[in-house]
Design a protein around this motif. Structure first.
Motif, PDB file in Angstrom:
ATOM      1  N   LYS A 185       0.815  -1.221   0.000  1.00 44.50           N
ATOM      2  CA  LYS A 185       0.000   0.000   0.000  1.00 44.50           C
ATOM      3  C   LYS A 185       0.849   1.272   0.000  1.00 44.50           C
TER       4      LYS A 185
ATOM      5  N   LYS B 210      -0.933   5.642   0.703  1.00 40.84           N
ATOM      6  CA  LYS B 210      -1.925   5.788   1.771  1.00 40.84           C
ATOM      7  C   LYS B 210      -2.112   4.408   2.387  1.00 40.84           C
ATOM      8  N   PHE B 211      -1.754   4.274   3.642  1.00 45.15           N
ATOM      9  CA  PHE B 211      -1.843   2.954   4.271  1.00 45.15           C
ATOM     10  C   PHE B 211      -2.226   3.089   5.722  1.00 45.15           C
ATOM     11  N   GLU B 212      -2.725   1.991   6.250  1.00 44.94           N
ATOM     12  CA  GLU B 212      -3.124   1.927   7.653  1.00 44.94           C
ATOM     13  C   GLU B 212      -2.100   1.076   8.394  1.00 44.94           C
ATOM     14  N   ARG B 213      -2.151   1.167   9.711  1.00 41.82           N
ATOM     15  CA  ARG B 213      -1.351   0.281  10.557  1.00 41.82           C
ATOM     16  C   ARG B 213      -1.615  -1.162  10.146  1.00 41.82           C
TER      17      ARG B 213
ATOM     18  N   ASP C  65      -0.720  -2.609   7.317  1.00 41.46           N
ATOM     19  CA  ASP C  65      -0.647  -2.842   5.869  1.00 41.46           C
ATOM     20  C   ASP C  65       0.791  -3.180   5.454  1.00 41.46           C
TER      21      ASP C  65
ATOM     22  N   THR D 124       3.594  -2.246   8.410  1.00 43.38           N
ATOM     23  CA  THR D 124       3.882  -1.011   9.112  1.00 43.38           C
ATOM     24  C   THR D 124       3.128  -0.913  10.443  1.00 43.38           C
TER      25      THR D 124
ATOM     26  N   TYR E 132       2.566   2.017  11.841  1.00 44.75           N
ATOM     27  CA  TYR E 132       1.818   3.276  11.821  1.00 44.75           C
ATOM     28  C   TYR E 132       1.159   3.488  10.470  1.00 44.75           C
ATOM     29  N   GLY E 133       0.004   4.185  10.472  1.00 47.37           N
ATOM     30  CA  GLY E 133      -0.637   4.606   9.230  1.00 47.37           C
ATOM     31  C   GLY E 133       0.185   5.703   8.579  1.00 47.37           C
ATOM     32  N   HIS E 134      -0.172   6.079   7.330  1.00 48.25           N
ATOM     33  CA  HIS E 134       0.695   6.995   6.572  1.00 48.25           C
ATOM     34  C   HIS E 134       0.799   8.375   7.206  1.00 48.25           C
ATOM     35  N   GLU E 135      -0.273   8.854   7.843  1.00 51.58           N
ATOM     36  CA  GLU E 135      -0.198  10.207   8.411  1.00 51.58           C
ATOM     37  C   GLU E 135       0.734  10.240   9.625  1.00 51.58           C
ATOM     38  N   GLU E 136       0.560   9.274  10.522  1.00 52.69           N
ATOM     39  CA  GLU E 136       1.455   9.214  11.681  1.00 52.69           C
ATOM     40  C   GLU E 136       2.893   8.990  11.222  1.00 52.69           C
TER      41      GLU E 136
END
Ligand code: GLU
Length: 374
Positions: free
Chosen positions: A280, A310-313, A315, A332, A334-338
Motif C-alpha cells: 500500500k 496511503k496505508f493503515e497500521r 498494511d 507497518t 503506523y498509518g501513513h499520516e502518523e
C-alpha cells in the motif's frame, strides 16, 4: 538434471493460454495437454506433489460466445471466463482421470491470498487436497474479480500460490525457453541466461519497460513472479511449453532459466509478507538504516527519509534504499499520516509528536523480509 529439480518435493506448474488454446480457432490443444498430463502422472509416481495453475478460461470462452478478436472489455472477459472455465476444468479432469489422477478445481481472487485469514483457509484446503492425492488446478476467479481485486495475470498468481504452498519449485511454461538479456532477435548478443541468483536492477531492465503494454504478461510479470517466488523460498524456472511433454523435456534438456531461491528457510508468516502483491505504500531509508536492517534490526522512524502511499497500521509496505531500489517489505506499525509525522525523528520523540505512546519502530524486524543475496 538439475539438483533443484530432483530435490523438489512440491512443484507448481503454470500454463499459459497460448499453450493450451489455439489462437486461430480457439480450440484446445488436446494432444499437448495429454502429454502434460503424462508428465504430471510420472512426477506424482515419483512422490512429488503437483499443483497446476492454468489460464485458458477466457480464450476458450470467447470462442464459444463468438466474441470478436482483439482485446476484450472487462465484462466480456468475465463472461468468457464463466463459459470457458467449465471447458478448462473438464479438459484437465478428463486428461488426468485417464492417467489415474484426480483433478480439483480451485478458483482464487486477490483477497484469498492478501487477507491473512483467507490465505490460511485457502492453504489448508489445498494442503488437504494434496494429502488426499489430488492435483489442484488453480485459476483466477475471473468471473467475480473486478479490476481492483484481480491478480490480472497468472504468472503472479502462480508465484503467490507457490509461496503460499511452500513449493520447492515453480515452473512457468512459456512461449520462450527462458529469460533473455534482450528480446530474442532484437540484438545480436541477446542470449538466454541459465540461472539468475539475484534479481538486480540490471536484470529488471532486461525484462523491458514496465510502462509498455506489450511487456505486460511478458517478462515483466515473470520477473515480478520471480521476486515473489524466490523471496518465499521457491526456485522459479522459465521453460518452453512449445514442446510435447514439456516437463520431461525440461528435466532432460535443462534448457531454461532458473531463478534460485535463498537457501535459508523463512517462516510462513514472513513468506506471506514477502509475497504481498499489492503493497500500500513505501518507506525510503537512508544508508545507516539500510545497514541496520541488514544486520537484523527493526526499522526506526529516524532512518526514514520519505513516506509514499496511503496505508493503515498493519498494511504491507515496500522498503527502498536511497537509490529507489526495493530492499524489503514489511507490515507497518503506523498509518501513513502518523508515519509522515515521525520520520526523521528519534523514537523517544514519538509520544510528544503523536500525543500517545506508540511503538518505537516503524516496522518490527519480525514483520519484515529483506531481499537477500545468496
Ligand atoms: N485467468 C485468465 C484465464 O484463465 C488468464 C490470465 C493470464 O493468462 O495471465 O483465461
Amino acid at each position: 538434471m538439475r539438483k533443484e529439480w530432483i530435490a523438489a518435493r512440491r512443484i507448481v506448474v503454470k500454463i499459459g493460454s497460448s499453450l493450451l488454446v489455439d489462437a486461430i480457432n480457439g480450440e484446445l490443444h488436446a494432444k499437448w495437454l495429454n502429454t502434460l498430463a503424462d508428465d504430471v502422472a510420472t512426477l506424482r509416481k515419483e512422490g512429488k506433489d503437483i499443483i497446476v495453475v492454468s489460464s485458458g478460461a477466457i480464450a476458450l470462452g470467447r470462442n464459444a460466445l463468438k466474441l470478436p478478436k482483439g482485446p476484450l472489455k472487462l465484462e466480456d472477459s468475465q463472461a468468457a471466463a464463466a463459459v470457458g472455465q467449465i471447458d478448462l476444468a473438464h479438459a484437465y479432469e478428463a486428461a488426468f482421470r485417464e492417467r489415474g489422477l484426480v483433478a480439483a478445481q480451485v478458483l482464487l481472487t486477490l483477497g484469498d491470498t492478501e487477507q491473512r485469514q483467507r490465505y490460511l483457509n485457502a492453504r489448508n484446503t489445498m494442503n488437504t487436497l494434496l494429502k488426499l492425492g489430488a492435483v489442484p488446478v488453480v485459476n483466477e476467479n475471473d468471473t467475480v474479480a473486478t479490476s481492483e481485486i484481480r491478480y490480472g495475470d497468472n504468472d503472479r498468481l502462480a508465484a503467490r500460490v507457490a509461496s503460499m504452498m511452500s513449493a520447492d519449485c515453480l515452473v512457468l511454461l512459456s512461449d520462450v525457453d527462458g529469460f533473455y538479456t534482450a528480446p530474442p532477435g532484437s540484438r545480436a548478443d541477446a542470449h538466454r541466461l541459465d540461472e539468475v541468483r539475484e534479481i538486480t536492477p540490471e536484470i529488471e531492465a532486461m525484462a523491458g519497460d514496465v510502462g509498455s503494454e506489450l511487456s505486460r504478461g511478458g517478462m515483466v510479470t515473470k520477473i515480478e513472479a520471480a521476486k515473489i517466488s524466490v523471496s518465499g523460498g521457491t526456485h522459479m524456472v522459465i521453460a518452453s511449453g512449445r514442446v510435447l511433454n514439456p516437463l520431461r523435456t525440461l528435466a532432460k534438456t535443462g534448457v531454461a532459466t532458473w531463478f534460485l531461491a535463498h537457501a535459508d528457510p523463512i517462516t510462513a508468516r514472513k513468506r506471506w509478507i514477502a509475497g504481498t502483491l499489492e503493497p500500500k505504500g513505501a518507506f525510503t531509508v537512508d544508508a545507516g538504516a539500510a545497514a541496520a536492517l541488514a544486520s537484523g534490526k527493526s526499522l526506526l522512524p529516524a532512518g526514514v527519509t520519505r513516506v509514499e502511499g496511503k496505508f493503515e497500521r498493519g498494511d504491507a509496505v515496500v522498503i527502498r534504499n536511497g537509490e529507489g531500489v526495493e530492499i524489503g517489505r514489511g507490515l507497518t506499525t503506523y498509518g501513513h499520516e502518523e508515519a509522515a509525522a515521525i520520520i526523521g525523528r528519534k523514537s523517544g520523540e514519538i509520544a510528544e509528536i503523536l500525543g500517545y505512546f506508540g511503538r518505537a519502530e516503524l516496522i518490527h524486524r519480525d514483520d519484515m523480509v529483506l531481499q537477500r543475496k545468496i
